[in-house]
Structure formats: C-alpha cells, structure tokens
Design a protein around this motif. Structure first.
Motif, short mmCIF file in Angstrom:
data_model
loop_
_atom_site.label_atom_id
_atom_site.label_comp_id
_atom_site.label_asym_id
_atom_site.label_seq_id
_atom_site.Cartn_x
_atom_site.Cartn_y
_atom_site.Cartn_z
N LEU A 1 1.12 13.22 -0.57
CA LEU A 1 0.83 11.85 -0.98
C LEU A 1 2.09 10.99 -0.99
O LEU A 1 2.12 9.92 -0.38
CB LEU A 1 0.18 11.85 -2.37
N PHE A 2 3.12 11.45 -1.66
CA PHE A 2 4.32 10.65 -1.83
C PHE A 2 5.14 10.56 -0.56
O PHE A 2 5.60 9.48 -0.18
CB PHE A 2 5.19 11.22 -2.96
N TYR A 3 5.32 11.67 0.12
CA TYR A 3 6.32 11.73 1.18
C TYR A 3 5.73 11.75 2.58
O TYR A 3 5.98 10.85 3.38
CB TYR A 3 7.20 12.96 0.94
N VAL A 4 4.94 12.74 2.91
CA VAL A 4 4.47 12.92 4.27
C VAL A 4 3.61 11.73 4.72
O VAL A 4 3.90 11.10 5.74
CB VAL A 4 3.70 14.25 4.44
N ASN A 5 2.56 11.42 3.98
CA ASN A 5 1.68 10.32 4.37
C ASN A 5 2.40 8.98 4.35
O ASN A 5 2.17 8.12 5.20
CB ASN A 5 0.45 10.26 3.49
N THR A 6 3.27 8.79 3.39
CA THR A 6 4.01 7.54 3.30
C THR A 6 4.98 7.40 4.45
O THR A 6 5.03 6.36 5.12
CB THR A 6 4.75 7.44 1.95
N ALA B 1 16.89 1.79 4.65
CA ALA B 1 17.04 1.93 3.20
C ALA B 1 15.75 2.45 2.57
O ALA B 1 15.79 3.29 1.66
CB ALA B 1 17.45 0.60 2.58
N PHE B 2 14.59 1.96 3.02
CA PHE B 2 13.31 2.43 2.48
C PHE B 2 13.13 3.92 2.77
O PHE B 2 12.80 4.70 1.89
CB PHE B 2 12.14 1.64 3.06
N LEU B 3 13.36 4.31 4.02
CA LEU B 3 13.19 5.72 4.41
C LEU B 3 14.18 6.62 3.69
O LEU B 3 13.84 7.73 3.28
CB LEU B 3 13.32 5.87 5.92
N TYR C 1 4.44 4.78 7.45
CA TYR C 1 5.45 3.75 7.65
C TYR C 1 5.98 3.77 9.08
O TYR C 1 6.13 2.73 9.72
CB TYR C 1 6.59 3.93 6.65
N LEU C 2 6.26 4.96 9.59
CA LEU C 2 6.79 5.07 10.95
C LEU C 2 5.80 4.55 11.99
O LEU C 2 6.21 4.05 13.04
CB LEU C 2 7.17 6.51 11.26
N GLN C 3 4.52 4.66 11.70
CA GLN C 3 3.50 4.19 12.65
C GLN C 3 3.18 2.71 12.49
O GLN C 3 2.47 2.14 13.31
CB GLN C 3 2.23 5.02 12.51
N ARG D 1 0.83 -1.21 0.00
CA ARG D 1 0.00 0.00 0.00
C ARG D 1 0.86 1.26 0.00
O ARG D 1 0.51 2.25 -0.64
CB ARG D 1 -0.96 -0.02 1.18
N LEU D 2 1.98 1.21 0.68
CA LEU D 2 2.88 2.37 0.66
C LEU D 2 3.45 2.57 -0.74
O LEU D 2 3.49 3.71 -1.25
CB LEU D 2 4.01 2.19 1.68
N TYR D 3 3.87 1.50 -1.38
CA TYR D 3 4.40 1.61 -2.75
C TYR D 3 3.32 2.07 -3.74
O TYR D 3 3.61 2.85 -4.64
CB TYR D 3 5.03 0.30 -3.22
N HIS D 4 2.09 1.62 -3.55
CA HIS D 4 1.00 2.08 -4.41
C HIS D 4 0.75 3.57 -4.23
O HIS D 4 0.49 4.28 -5.21
CB HIS D 4 -0.29 1.29 -4.13
N ARG D 5 0.81 4.04 -2.99
CA ARG D 5 0.63 5.48 -2.73
C ARG D 5 1.74 6.27 -3.42
O ARG D 5 1.48 7.30 -4.04
CB ARG D 5 0.66 5.72 -1.22
N MET D 6 2.96 5.78 -3.32
CA MET D 6 4.08 6.48 -3.96
C MET D 6 3.90 6.51 -5.48
O MET D 6 4.13 7.54 -6.12
CB MET D 6 5.40 5.80 -3.57
#
Length: 144
Positions: free
Chosen positions: A69-74, A88-90, A78-80, A34-39
């Motif tokens: 969309l790409f950065y803040v929400n992702t 590496a992902f971050l 992810y952090l939560q 879901r994170l990759y789809h958002r990005m």
C-alpha cells in the motif's frame, strides 16, 4: 487488523456490495493527493496494528501489506503518471519505507508475490532514486 477484533463471523450467500469502476476512479486516475492519501492509509493501518498488539504476532503479513500500500503501489503508480518526476518525492518515499521496515525486501510474502522486474526496480530505488528512475524511463522508452 480490525478483522482480528471480531468475535463472530457469518457467511451470507447474497451479494450485498457492488461497485462501478469509471475512468475518474482512484484506480484509474493518479494524482498527488491520491498518492498521499494512500500513504496515510498505510500509516494508519500500521498504527492501528501496533495499538492493538498485532504487529508482533502478524509482523510479516502487516509488513507486506504496508509495503504494498505505502510503497509499491504508490511508487509504481507515481512512475506511471504523466509529467516530470520529482526526485524528492521518490526519495522521501524510499526513505520512509526503509525507516519503517528496513528489511522489507527479505519478507517471505514480498519475495513470493512481487514480480521479479518490480523487485529489481524497488531494490535499485533503495540504493538510489536517480539511477532507478533512469532505468525505469529507459525501459518504457524501449517498450514503446
């Protein structure tokens, strides 16, 4: 950007759309797919804006929407999420954001609409992911 292509708008005073949020929805469940789809959705939005010539005219607005969309929400999603965090992902997320919009932190919408604490962590992450992650984890440890 698609709205900018419309030739005509109408207001219909009738609810034609409804949705139900459940615990398995993308809003409530965070996973890497879901994170990759958002990005990817953010990349598509940006490409579409460029293809149709909206990027220059609406630069600040598009930059801000991409940033959210790409950065803040992702990043904060992810952090939560549960589990050990992948530096590496971050770092890749931070790098792509900086390559795409190097001055996003100066965006007037960003300054007005992103909270002070979030801006602090984002700024810290732009300088170094490990330091930001340590501070973020310490913050949540203290709050718990």
């Amino acid at each position: 950007a698609i709205v900018l292509q419309a030739k005509h708008f109408e207001h219909i005073d009738e609810p034609l759309y409804a949705y139900y949020q459940h615990q398995e929805s993308t809003v409530h469940t965070i996973n890497m797919d879901r994170l990759y789809h958002r990005m990817e959705a953010a990349r598509i939005m940006l490409k579409h804006a460029g293809d149709f010539g909206y990027l220059d005219t609406y630069h600040d607005e598009i930059e801000f929407k991409f940033t959210i969309l790409f950065y803040v929400n992702t990043m904060f999603g992810y952090l939560q999420s549960e589990g050990k965090k992948d530096i590496a992902f971050l770092t890749a997320l931070q790098r792509e954001m900086k390559e795409t919009f190097p001055d996003f932190e100066e965006n007037p919408y960003y300054k007005a609409r992103i909270g002070e604490e979030e801006r602090m962590f984002i700024h810290m992450q732009q300088k170094g992911t490990r330091r930001m992650l340590a501070w973020y984890e310490l913050k949540w440890f203290i709050r718990k």
